[in-house]
Design a protein around this motif. Structure first.
Motif, PDB file in Angstrom:
ATOM      1  N   ILE A 303       0.854  -1.187   0.000  1.00 37.25           N
ATOM      2  CA  ILE A 303       0.000   0.000   0.000  1.00 37.25           C
ATOM      3  C   ILE A 303       0.889   1.236   0.000  1.00 37.25           C
ATOM      4  N   ILE A 305       0.807   5.351   0.344  1.00 40.83           N
ATOM      5  CA  ILE A 305      -0.004   6.493   0.739  1.00 40.83           C
ATOM      6  C   ILE A 305       0.561   7.726   0.063  1.00 40.83           C
ATOM      7  N   ARG A 330       0.202   7.052   7.206  1.00 40.86           N
ATOM      8  CA  ARG A 330       0.938   5.792   7.344  1.00 40.86           C
ATOM      9  C   ARG A 330       1.085   5.412   8.812  1.00 40.86           C
ATOM     10  N   LEU A 343       3.618  -0.683   3.975  1.00 38.90           N
ATOM     11  CA  LEU A 343       3.228   0.706   3.789  1.00 38.90           C
ATOM     12  C   LEU A 343       4.398   1.586   3.375  1.00 38.90           C
ATOM     13  N   LEU A 370      -4.626   6.346  -1.653  1.00 35.40           N
ATOM     14  CA  LEU A 370      -3.957   5.062  -1.456  1.00 35.40           C
ATOM     15  C   LEU A 370      -3.774   4.410  -2.822  1.00 35.40           C
TER      16      LEU A 370
END
Length: 408
Positions: A303, A305, A330, A343, A370
């Motif tokens: 993922i 951000i 995050r 992340l 995201l």
């Protein structure tokens, strides 16, 4: 796969629209060898060559060290079942086993894309390539006769096959060809002679997404080497695919691999006050809903951000501010159970998605997105399995009062 949030309504959870991954190829075609040798069980000469090769390989692999008294080396008796370890079905015709394979393929293939069914030796069009259901494909497969003439009917490549595989009109979209055969193609019939290696090479060159998958009803090393050279594909054993679930699943994943673009989620409501990177109470509530939605994706999904700002201030300053906003989200996800290794946070500076000349537009540009990569909803399987997976995703998202809705 695209996931995008709809407009936020005051006091309401965001809604998500979902577009699933689709197969990396636009259609698959089966070419079934119906030459004379396919109408028979594997003959004694063929089995003898296979057994001799298997025995030689097994003997070399199992040679022991010399005995203490200096006696000659002792070799372990080879497994008579052959290198694959699968028992030969001596009384089953190769065409019968091939049809069992194709019926299974029809039941589990991704039929959201086009499918076609053809024969070789000679080349015939049983079903032209188009989207159809499993029943239609299965019916045509089962109708293939198993008692055709066995003498003088070889596997050959003629002008019709060449045109089908290499013609530009046939290659406007990508195709995966699954060739089921027990031997290599031969150059036959002077009036229609084609070099099969050139035809298969032309097929691959005709579209960058074209691919060939070779399924063989023989284990004779010389024949396998020849047919692999001609088709440019790795041979997969027909019996092994039918009897070994791991081989079958790997084959299906490769043929019907999904082509998934990263998922981009713009989170409405996760916005920041002017020149701030702190999360408001409303933003934290929205992130709690997003957290549950992320639970519908594989646990190891990466993922990213992305933080953004409006257009006020210098580019340098806004690069740092957008990074701090991404870092804040995050850290919130880490504090609430998402593994930090999944992340990453990236500041993208100024956003021009919304009108920066208005206070409302500037407010919306101070946002977070995201980016979720590598999503595969169901990489292969029946339409029923895919629909069941979609329903499971909807149910899990509904637990957080997040509704998955189709795009308008």
């Amino acid at each position: 796969m695209t996931l995008r949030a709809a407009e936020a309504v005051s006091g309401a959870r965001p809604q998500w629209s979902l577009e699933n991954c689709r197969p990396a190829t636009d259609a698959f075609e089966v070419i079934l060898d119906v030459s004379g040798s396919m109408m028979k069980p594997r003959d004694e000469r063929e089995k003898a060559r296979e057994d001799a090769s298997a025995a030689s390989q097994a003997a070399a692999a199992s040679a022991t060290a010399a005995a203490p008294d200096g006696a000659r080396e002792v070799y372990q008796t080879p497994d008579p079942s052959g290198a694959s370890g699968a028992a030969d079905k001596d009384d089953e015709k190769k065409i019968t086993e091939a049809k069992r394979f194709l019926v299974k393929l029809a039941a589990e293939a991704d039929l959201s894309i086009g499918s076609g069914f053809y024969t070789a030796g000679p080349f015939t069009i049983q079903l032209p390539t188009e989207v159809r259901d499993a029943e239609a494909l299965t019916e045509k497969i089962e109708a293939i006769p198993e008692n055709l003439e066995t003498r003088g009917r070889m596997t050959w490549m003629g002008e019709r096959a060449r045109k089908h595989l290499t013609d530009p009109e046939q290659n406007a979209a990508s195709r995966a060809v699954i060739l089921v055969t027990d031997g290599a193609f031969t150059k036959w019939r002077q009036d229609e002679r084609q070099d099969p290696a050139e035809v298969f090479a032309g097929f691959r060159a005709a579209h960058p997404g074209n691919s060939v998958y070779l399924v063989t009803a023989t284990r004779d090393p010389e024949t396998l080497q020849e047919v692999e050279t001609v088709t440019g594909a790795k041979a997969r054993d027909l019996t092994d695919l039918l009897e070994n679930p791991e081989s079958w699943n790997a084959f299906m994943r490769e043929v019907f691999a999904s082509d998934c673009t990263p998922v981009v989620i713009e989170i409405p409501g996760i916005v920041f006050d002017f020149d701030k990177d702190t999360l408001t109470a409303e933003s934290r509530e929205i992130l709690a809903g997003v957290l549950v939605t992320l639970g519908t994706f594989p646990a190891d999904t990466a993922i990213e951000i992305r933080g953004w700002t409006d257009w006020c201030g210098s580019d340098e300053y806004n690069a740092g501010l957008s990074q701090r906003r991404a870092d804040r989200v995050r850290n919130w996800f880490i504090e609430n159970g998402i593994e930090s290794s999944r992340l990453t946070a990236t500041g993208h500076g100024k956003s021009f998605t919304y009108d920066n000349s208005t206070s409302h537009g500037r407010h919306r540009n101070r946002k977070v997105e995201l980016v979720i990569g590598g999503i595969e909803s169901v990489p292969w399987g029946t339409e029923a399995e895919k629909q069941a997976e979609r329903e499971r995703m909807k149910a899990r998202a509904a637990e957080a009062s997040i509704e998955i809705v189709p795009e308008e």
